[in-house]
Design a protein around this motif. Structure first.
Motif, short mmCIF file in Angstrom:
data_model
loop_
_atom_site.label_atom_id
_atom_site.label_comp_id
_atom_site.label_asym_id
_atom_site.label_seq_id
_atom_site.Cartn_x
_atom_site.Cartn_y
_atom_site.Cartn_z
N SER A 112 52.93 10.86 106.02
CA SER A 112 51.58 10.06 106.48
C SER A 112 51.75 8.58 106.36
N ARG A 150 50.26 5.23 105.09
CA ARG A 150 49.61 4.76 104.03
C ARG A 150 48.98 3.48 104.32
N THR A 173 37.92 3.79 107.47
CA THR A 173 38.57 4.61 106.49
C THR A 173 38.21 6.28 107.09
N ASP A 191 41.51 8.42 108.58
CA ASP A 191 41.73 9.67 107.69
C ASP A 191 41.84 10.93 108.62
N VAL A 218 47.62 9.75 109.07
CA VAL A 218 47.39 8.48 108.35
C VAL A 218 46.50 8.61 107.38
N VAL A 219 46.83 8.02 106.13
CA VAL A 219 45.72 8.25 105.20
C VAL A 219 45.29 6.70 104.45
N VAL A 220 44.22 6.58 104.28
CA VAL A 220 43.70 5.23 103.50
C VAL A 220 43.89 5.46 102.18
N VAL A 221 44.78 4.80 101.48
CA VAL A 221 45.06 4.98 99.99
C VAL A 221 44.13 3.97 99.25
N HIS A 268 48.39 1.00 94.91
CA HIS A 268 48.57 2.05 95.95
C HIS A 268 49.95 1.58 96.75
N THR A 274 51.87 1.17 99.79
CA THR A 274 51.16 0.90 101.09
C THR A 274 52.08 0.75 102.34
N ASP A 275 52.11 1.21 103.44
CA ASP A 275 52.95 1.01 104.43
C ASP A 275 52.35 -0.15 105.41
#
Length: 218
Positions: free
Chosen positions: A5, A7, A22, A26, A31-34, A50, A52-53
């Motif tokens: 995923s 981030r 978000t 999500d 894709v994930v919102v960290v 967190h 993060t990418d």
């Protein structure tokens, strides 16, 4: 990023905007919102907390704006990629943010699919440059006194092939498109881009594109 995923950290002083982004990101599946931050001053602690990418960065925030926050993030060891969020027609600071190290920009009212696609592309190391919008933006605010001459002097350090790659990056082409146009492998294109960044002391592909534009090569 294959099989993983992407981030994302969402940075915007409007809580409703953060919530909307978000929810939308999500829902993309890969894709994930960290984390979220409401000001540029809060970005560093969020990144420390967190992994993060990609950072989605608003420009206008009350304490630390997106330009200064972008510079701070790019100064970190192994910084994430960054996409600037803007209203475009009213914000002439977008180019400054790109020069500071943002990987691209998005309009805040862009369709959800476009935002998700941009996050995926930037996480994969591809430019997030829409040629039509990018040219309009650059033409609007780009030319400072002497920028043309300075850019040409900097690019003189590149080989002929490296200049060809730099121009193609400035045109918004992907690695695969550049490889096909120059009849080389994608791995060779990536190697050229790495050498360009190292030779010119640049942080990402967007800065290559801006330099090629300033030099009048696009």
């Amino acid at each position: 990023m294959a099989g993983m995923s992407v981030r994302v950290l969402v940075v915007d002083d409007d809580a409703l905007v953060r919530a909307g982004l978000t929810l939308m990101l999500d829902g993309a599946g890969d894709v994930v919102v960290v984390g979220e931050a409401g000001d540029g001053a809060d970005v560093a602690p969020a990144l420390d907390a967190h992994p993060t990418d990609v950072v989605l960065m608003d420009l206008r925030m009350p304490r630390v704006n997106g330009i200064d926050a972008t510079r701070r993030v790019r100064a970190r060891a192994q910084p994430p990629e960054m996409i600037v969020l803007t209203t475009f027609d009213t914000d002439e600071n977008v180019l400054r943010a790109l020069r500071a190290g943002a990987s691209g920009f998005l309009l805040k009212d862009a369709p959800p699919a476009e935002i998700v696609r941009a996050v995926r592309r930037v996480a994969a190391g591809e430019p997030m440059l829409s040629p039509a919008i990018t040219r309009r933006l650059m033409d609007r605010v780009a030319t400072e006194a002497g920028a043309h001459e300075r850019a040409r002097a900097v690019l003189a350090a590149l080989s002929v092939r490296e200049r060809e790659v730099a121009v193609a990056v400035g045109q918004g082409k992907t690695n695969a498109e550049i490889a096909a146009g120059l009849h080389v492998s994608v791995a060779t294109v990536k190697a050229h881009i790495t050498r360009i960044l190292t030779k010119l002391g640049l942080g990402n592909r967007t800065q290559i594109a801006l330099l090629a534009h300033d030099a009048g090569l696009i």
